[in-house]
Design an enzyme around this catalytic site. Sequence first.
Site, mmCIF file in Angstrom:
data_model
loop_
_atom_site.group_PDB
_atom_site.id
_atom_site.type_symbol
_atom_site.label_atom_id
_atom_site.label_comp_id
_atom_site.label_asym_id
_atom_site.label_seq_id
_atom_site.Cartn_x
_atom_site.Cartn_y
_atom_site.Cartn_z
ATOM 1 N N ASP A 192 -49.639 -23.326 -128.062
ATOM 2 C CA ASP A 192 -49.945 -22.372 -127.115
ATOM 3 C C ASP A 192 -49.695 -20.926 -127.751
ATOM 4 O O ASP A 192 -48.775 -20.799 -128.312
ATOM 5 C CB ASP A 192 -48.907 -22.586 -125.789
ATOM 6 C CG ASP A 192 -49.146 -21.621 -124.933
ATOM 7 O OD1 ASP A 192 -50.196 -21.894 -124.091
ATOM 8 O OD2 ASP A 192 -48.299 -20.699 -124.571
ATOM 9 N N ASP A 232 -43.218 -20.539 -115.612
ATOM 10 C CA ASP A 232 -44.423 -20.195 -115.994
ATOM 11 C C ASP A 232 -45.396 -21.535 -115.867
ATOM 12 O O ASP A 232 -45.927 -21.573 -116.863
ATOM 13 C CB ASP A 232 -44.629 -19.391 -117.202
ATOM 14 C CG ASP A 232 -45.828 -18.702 -117.435
ATOM 15 O OD1 ASP A 232 -46.592 -18.457 -116.428
ATOM 16 O OD2 ASP A 232 -46.133 -18.622 -118.650
ATOM 17 N N GLU A 243 -54.733 -22.555 -128.897
ATOM 18 C CA GLU A 243 -55.005 -21.991 -127.698
ATOM 19 C C GLU A 243 -54.878 -20.392 -127.495
ATOM 20 O O GLU A 243 -53.937 -19.700 -127.798
ATOM 21 C CB GLU A 243 -53.756 -22.221 -126.556
ATOM 22 C CG GLU A 243 -54.187 -22.051 -124.939
ATOM 23 C CD GLU A 243 -53.539 -20.556 -124.652
ATOM 24 O OE1 GLU A 243 -54.144 -20.043 -123.920
ATOM 25 O OE2 GLU A 243 -52.738 -20.178 -125.353
ATOM 26 N N ARG A 258 -51.453 -29.073 -128.879
ATOM 27 C CA ARG A 258 -51.962 -27.919 -128.327
ATOM 28 C C ARG A 258 -50.931 -26.716 -128.591
ATOM 29 O O ARG A 258 -49.884 -26.800 -127.834
ATOM 30 C CB ARG A 258 -52.304 -27.876 -126.770
ATOM 31 C CG ARG A 258 -52.988 -26.630 -126.363
ATOM 32 C CD ARG A 258 -52.975 -26.902 -124.729
ATOM 33 N NE ARG A 258 -53.651 -25.794 -123.955
ATOM 34 C CZ ARG A 258 -52.997 -24.641 -123.432
ATOM 35 N NH1 ARG A 258 -51.653 -24.600 -123.680
ATOM 36 N NH2 ARG A 258 -53.382 -23.662 -122.783
ATOM 37 N N HIS A 285 -56.435 -24.924 -116.286
ATOM 38 C CA HIS A 285 -55.330 -24.650 -115.339
ATOM 39 C C HIS A 285 -55.034 -23.280 -115.036
ATOM 40 O O HIS A 285 -54.352 -22.772 -114.249
ATOM 41 C CB HIS A 285 -54.051 -25.299 -116.039
ATOM 42 C CG HIS A 285 -53.523 -24.518 -117.065
ATOM 43 N ND1 HIS A 285 -54.159 -24.571 -118.407
ATOM 44 C CD2 HIS A 285 -52.574 -23.794 -117.469
ATOM 45 C CE1 HIS A 285 -53.639 -23.695 -119.252
ATOM 46 N NE2 HIS A 285 -52.668 -23.161 -118.600
ATOM 47 N N ASP A 286 -55.953 -22.297 -115.892
ATOM 48 C CA ASP A 286 -55.823 -20.931 -115.885
ATOM 49 C C ASP A 286 -56.579 -20.208 -115.081
ATOM 50 O O ASP A 286 -57.542 -20.807 -114.555
ATOM 51 C CB ASP A 286 -55.564 -20.490 -117.399
ATOM 52 C CG ASP A 286 -54.534 -19.487 -117.578
ATOM 53 O OD1 ASP A 286 -53.709 -19.023 -116.585
ATOM 54 O OD2 ASP A 286 -53.807 -19.734 -118.790
ATOM 55 N N HIS A 342 -42.738 -18.349 -127.655
ATOM 56 C CA HIS A 342 -41.727 -17.969 -127.069
ATOM 57 C C HIS A 342 -40.933 -19.180 -126.465
ATOM 58 O O HIS A 342 -41.047 -20.189 -126.366
ATOM 59 C CB HIS A 342 -42.043 -17.049 -125.722
ATOM 60 C CG HIS A 342 -43.240 -17.513 -124.811
ATOM 61 N ND1 HIS A 342 -44.354 -16.952 -125.082
ATOM 62 C CD2 HIS A 342 -43.046 -18.546 -124.106
ATOM 63 C CE1 HIS A 342 -44.975 -17.649 -124.367
ATOM 64 N NE2 HIS A 342 -44.390 -18.573 -123.549
ATOM 65 N N GLN A 350 -39.155 -15.236 -120.847
ATOM 66 C CA GLN A 350 -39.735 -15.775 -121.819
ATOM 67 C C GLN A 350 -39.780 -14.821 -122.858
ATOM 68 O O GLN A 350 -40.331 -13.726 -123.070
ATOM 69 C CB GLN A 350 -41.225 -16.010 -121.745
ATOM 70 C CG GLN A 350 -41.609 -17.075 -120.618
ATOM 71 C CD GLN A 350 -43.022 -17.101 -120.275
ATOM 72 O OE1 GLN A 350 -43.556 -16.310 -119.697
ATOM 73 N NE2 GLN A 350 -43.445 -18.254 -120.516
#
Length: 651
Positions: free
Chosen positions: A284, A141, A326, A282, A395-396, A184, A252
């Site tokens: 997530d 991922d 995030e 960061r 990046h998303d 996760h 995950q």
Amino acid sequence: MYEQVSHSLLNAILDDLKPEIRRQDLRHFYTRLGANFYAIYSLFSTLYGHRDDFKTQMLRLVETMAKGYIDRSQELEHVDIERESDHNWFLSQKWVGMALYTNGFAENLDDLADKTPYFQELGINMVHIMPILMCPPGKSDGGYAVSDFRQIDDRIGDMKDFRRVAEEFRKRDILMVLDIVLNHTSDEHEWAKKAVGGERRYQDYYFVFDTREIPDMFEQTLPEIFPESAPGNFTWNADMQKWVMTVFHDYQWDLNYSNPAVFIEMLDIILFWANQGVDILRLDAVAFLWKKIGTTCQNERNAHLILQLMKDCCQVTAPGVLFIAEAIVAPVEVIKYFGEDAIIAKECEIAYNATLMALLWDAVATKNAKLLYQGVKSLPAKLERATWLNYVRCHDDIGFGFDDNDIRAAGYEPYAHRRFLIDYFSGQFDHSPAKGLVFMRNDQTGDARICGSLASLAGLEAALESGDQAMAASAIDRIVLLHSLILSFGGIPLLYNGDALGVVNDYSYRDDPSKSFDNRWVHRPKINWQRAELRKKQGTVEYAIFNAIKKMIAIRKETSAFADFNNRELMDVDNEHLLCFIRFNHQRPSERVLVVANFDAHPQYLDLETISGKGINRYSQFIDLYSGRSPAQYDRRIVLPPYQFYWLTEL
């Protein structure tokens, strides 16, 4: 009485600490622990006080913090003390960030260290190194399915290489940002493997069920994150003969934070990376940390308590380290990840301003600032000691999750407007120069997101393909315009790898079986450093974009009004194509910068009469900080050419 209970427990814990811990010089640790312990105890008790092992787990928590402190180097302890004495250090206008994948920007970590001068050349002094921890090939991922939280992915280096990068950054006063995936693990993590092997202790690290009864209860209200590629939120594990919660992908496994052992394990990992020289962590997927039947399992109160507890514990061991939340959720929810306090961020000092990013793209598509103005006006006020990360791309994917009320206030119908944006940025709308890809279309709800590099979405790819120089010039103007706003808005601007070079979509991901199913890789480029040399050659696209952004960064760093102390005032200028706001020095309010941006393809006028009551003299003459020239001004109106911006100060 409650404080007395916590103090009594603290005394008992200090008595019970392992002898090797008690023998250390823990002066600063004890001072910070004493100052924060009541809050730590209260939070830990709220989350886990009902458990029989509460006191045992509390002792483990303090030992974990103490061990982290003992392992912290003298150099990092000195950084902690400096930042404690200048606690608003990160609100300065001097910080400008960039996010990158190591093997996209460079070949590996060692090569990244060698390319550090590029950051200084552009003016970047905060670098977010995207996930670099061990992940299973083909089931990563993008690095967010971690199989070992303490090991670097050997495809990009090892801990020795990482320490070299950290050393290079610290020498050059560059902050290092690193991801910690809190929600996760990979199904190949040691904890997951032991759970599959039947160890009940590790099955309790996750959400594991014998039957579908409880999963089905969760599913009634749980949304799907990836409805096309990963429908549902639970996965059957044949080896274990049980259902596992897998909100993101089937590989995950969601961690169970109702188990204090999970919290302590993840805190230990946070402190481990803080001690490797990471300045900002960061965190997530923080919105997903607490699971509760009958809810969306997002933004739950206990998720905030977990973050508050992590922050308090990190304050004891490594107080110089900051957290980024995030949380790509609605603004009214994002603001809560700073922590619901009067002034100081009790959870994360920094949060992504995803709403501003999406609003900027809306203004590009519509060629007006109606929704952008409305959305900025509706942004909740942030805490004084907290800041936004402002970005144009990441990046998303890009989601257009604006508030429907804001869309209506701008004069649009929400469903139709979002459909227009998807069509525009995927090139399906007449005369759209954008070349984006549709991501995760949900046929039931009509929702979809967009992928594509900044340059391709801004029309540069189409212009270069057609050889249309005027079209290319407009695309470059749009790219520079967007960066002018994230650099002046208030917060930390965050550029994405390749954007300062005008890098267009990379379609090679389609030929890679491990990436071909995920079109987000189209905007996760690998930099061609031979081509990047064109940034030094006048007349090239790379030169125009790179040097414009480099110049803006340098000016930003010298402009005290661009620091982030809630010192922005939005202006209604009676021209729907313009966004206008005033930035002022919070200590000397008379020092102002008038920021104005034209999103239209035609010249527009700023009527100074509309802002004359806001401390701006309608008869004033102005100079643009960026160009060093006075803008065209006639009859108390300033002219803005197409896709242009001004950073204006009064003469």
